[in-house]
Design a protein around this motif. Structure first.
Motif, PDB file in Angstrom:
ATOM      1  N   UNK A   9       5.729  42.157 -20.835  1.00 53.03           N
ATOM      2  CA  UNK A   9       5.737  40.694 -20.798  1.00 53.03           C
ATOM      3  C   UNK A   9       7.145  40.149 -20.939  1.00 53.03           C
ATOM      4  N   UNK A  10       7.861  40.638 -21.929  1.00 53.23           N
ATOM      5  CA  UNK A  10       9.214  40.141 -22.175  1.00 53.23           C
ATOM      6  C   UNK A  10      10.145  40.436 -21.007  1.00 53.23           C
ATOM      7  N   UNK A  11      10.048  41.650 -20.462  1.00 49.20           N
ATOM      8  CA  UNK A  11      10.956  42.008 -19.383  1.00 49.20           C
ATOM      9  C   UNK A  11      10.633  41.252 -18.109  1.00 49.20           C
ATOM     10  N   UNK A  12       9.360  41.083 -17.813  1.00 48.22           N
ATOM     11  CA  UNK A  12       8.979  40.300 -16.641  1.00 48.22           C
ATOM     12  C   UNK A  12       9.498  38.881 -16.750  1.00 48.22           C
ATOM     13  N   UNK A  13       9.378  38.295 -17.941  1.00 49.80           N
ATOM     14  CA  UNK A  13       9.780  36.905 -18.147  1.00 49.80           C
ATOM     15  C   UNK A  13      11.278  36.687 -17.953  1.00 49.80           C
ATOM     16  N   UNK A  14      12.072  37.744 -17.981  1.00 49.26           N
ATOM     17  CA  UNK A  14      13.501  37.582 -17.734  1.00 49.26           C
ATOM     18  C   UNK A  14      13.757  37.001 -16.352  1.00 49.26           C
ATOM     19  N   UNK A  15      12.965  37.424 -15.360  1.00 45.88           N
ATOM     20  CA  UNK A  15      13.232  37.008 -13.980  1.00 45.88           C
ATOM     21  C   UNK A  15      12.087  36.228 -13.348  1.00 45.88           C
ATOM     22  N   UNK A  16      10.873  36.295 -13.934  1.00 44.66           N
ATOM     23  CA  UNK A  16       9.721  35.606 -13.357  1.00 44.66           C
ATOM     24  C   UNK A  16       8.932  34.946 -14.490  1.00 44.66           C
ATOM     25  N   UNK A  17       8.943  33.622 -14.501  1.00 41.15           N
ATOM     26  CA  UNK A  17       8.434  32.902 -15.655  1.00 41.15           C
ATOM     27  C   UNK A  17       6.946  32.591 -15.589  1.00 41.15           C
ATOM     28  N   UNK A  18       6.306  32.823 -14.453  1.00 37.55           N
ATOM     29  CA  UNK A  18       4.892  32.504 -14.291  1.00 37.55           C
ATOM     30  C   UNK A  18       4.028  33.357 -15.215  1.00 37.55           C
ATOM     31  N   UNK A  19       3.109  32.703 -15.952  1.00 36.04           N
ATOM     32  CA  UNK A  19       2.184  33.462 -16.799  1.00 36.04           C
ATOM     33  C   UNK A  19       1.289  34.365 -15.966  1.00 36.04           C
ATOM     34  N   UNK A  20       0.985  33.945 -14.749  1.00 38.70           N
ATOM     35  CA  UNK A  20       0.185  34.803 -13.873  1.00 38.70           C
ATOM     36  C   UNK A  20       0.934  36.091 -13.563  1.00 38.70           C
ATOM     37  N   UNK A  21       2.245  35.990 -13.297  1.00 39.20           N
ATOM     38  CA  UNK A  21       3.018  37.203 -13.024  1.00 39.20           C
ATOM     39  C   UNK A  21       3.057  38.101 -14.254  1.00 39.20           C
ATOM     40  N   UNK A  22       3.175  37.510 -15.443  1.00 44.34           N
ATOM     41  CA  UNK A  22       3.155  38.321 -16.658  1.00 44.34           C
ATOM     42  C   UNK A  22       1.820  39.042 -16.778  1.00 44.34           C
ATOM     43  N   UNK A  23       0.735  38.346 -16.474  1.00 48.70           N
ATOM     44  CA  UNK A  23      -0.596  38.943 -16.563  1.00 48.70           C
ATOM     45  C   UNK A  23      -0.748  40.104 -15.587  1.00 48.70           C
TER      46      UNK A  23
END
Length: 356
Positions: free
Chosen positions: A165-179
């Protein structure tokens, strides 16, 4: 399912590098007649891009930028003996961003994806801090690097889900992408642990959600996410449950004798050839389940479907590599992969740090 978790983990890592390198030559052909004209009726090995195409300048068997970033992730995980966000960000700042200029056709692999271009601009031009970098891209770049996190923490779901979650959020902020990223990581982790990619693949991750073992709160409850002291929790609310159900449903379809998709590469037409995760992941899960014991067929059908075949082959290669282990990857793919020995050494070192 063969081998030990360590062997399956090595298969996942090398499988990702192989799949990504296979896509260098035929990447992003949406006209399949043109793809066949350039590369023949069936692509079965590494190819060199034609002049003027994406990744022009690379040679057959070389990795492009997704492979470059995956290697940065591996080196960071190894050096820090786990996920260290500051260390990974420093590697992007020092080892990747100076090679970019903000345009698509720049940097390692001679092409830079939208999410990385956005991060470069926010970081290098606007001088923004890393916690304010993520953009809205709906593509799979983060999954292509966080698959190494899923492998490293395959037996530690709280650390795995939080780090992804943390690493994804570095470049893609969408909660769907984190999911979606956490969902893919959970599936890969269970394959490394020895589960089969079938209708039951999501059972254990769904249990993790029920028991609070994943480091976030499901959107269907008011329960607070269980913070882990080793990592900051950047994003707390995800819809991973649906992502997991989708993987199980698609895997069940792949094993259903009443479903016929022939040839299998046409799965990319069923779900769509573009770059967004909602086109790619269903095809990835289908091919990885249908060819669970046949690495070559899985990645080649991912490749020959055209469109965003590089990401499709990379993510499929990781899932099938985890099922067949390193020994299940055809030797010719390893022989043809540039720096395969060095990449395998990184996989060996990473897996030696996994908990027994």
């Amino acid at each position: 399912m063969t081998g030990t978790p360590q062997d399956r983990a090595k298969g996942a890592i090398l499988g990702a590098f192989v799949g990504e390198a296979l896509g260098v030559g035929p990447h992003w052909h949406y006209d399949l007649k043109e793809l066949r004209r350039c590369h023949g009726n069936w692509i079965d090995d590494y190819t060199t891009p034609e002049p003027g195409r994406f990744h022009d300048g690379l040679k057959a068997g070389q990795n492009a930028q997704a492979g470059f970033i995956l290697e940065l992730m591996l080196r960071s995980l190894i050096e820090r003996k786990g996920y260290d966000e500051a260390n990974f960000c420093k590697r992007l700042d020092n080892d990747l961003f100076p090679l970019l200029d903000g345009s698509p056709r720049s940097g390692p692999g001679h092409y830079t994806s939208e999410s990385i271009r956005h991060a470069w601009h926010r970081r290098m031009v606007q001088k923004q801090p890393w916690h304010n970098i993520g953009g809205a891209a709906d593509t799979t770049e983060a999954m292509e690097r966080t698959l190494a996190i899923a492998v490293r923490y395959a037996a530690e779901p709280a650390l795995m889900s939080q780090a992804i979650s943390n690493n994804t959020a570095l470049t893609q902020s969408s909660e769907t992408m984190l999911s979606m990223g956490v969902g893919y990581g959970c599936i890969l982790a269970r394959l490394v642990q020895g589960d089969a990619l079938d209708a039951r693949i999501s059972q254990q991750p769904l249990t993790w959600i029920t028991t609070g073992a994943l480091s976030f709160e499901p959107v269907t409850t008011c329960r607070e996410a269980p913070d882990h002291p080793e990592l900051p929790l950047r994003a707390k609310r995800h819809i991973v449950r649906d992502a997991l159900h989708a993987a199980s449903d698609i895997a069940a379809m792949a094993g259903d004798p009443g479903v016929h998709i022939e040839p299998a590469w046409k799965i990319s037409h069923l779900y769509g050839m573009p770059c967004a995760f909602y086109h790619l992941l269903p095809a990835v899960y289908y091919l990885a389940a249908r060819f669970s014991d046949d690495f070559e067929s899985a990645v080649l059908h991912a490749l020959n479907g055209g469109g965003q075949n590089q990401s499709r082959a990379m993510l499929t290669g990781a899932l099938v590599g985890a099922q067949v282990g390193l020994g299940g990857i055809p030797q010719r793919f390893l022989n043809g992969l540039e720096r395969a020995d060095e990449l395998q050494q990184l996989a060996d070192t990473l897996t030696s740090q996994m908990p027994g």
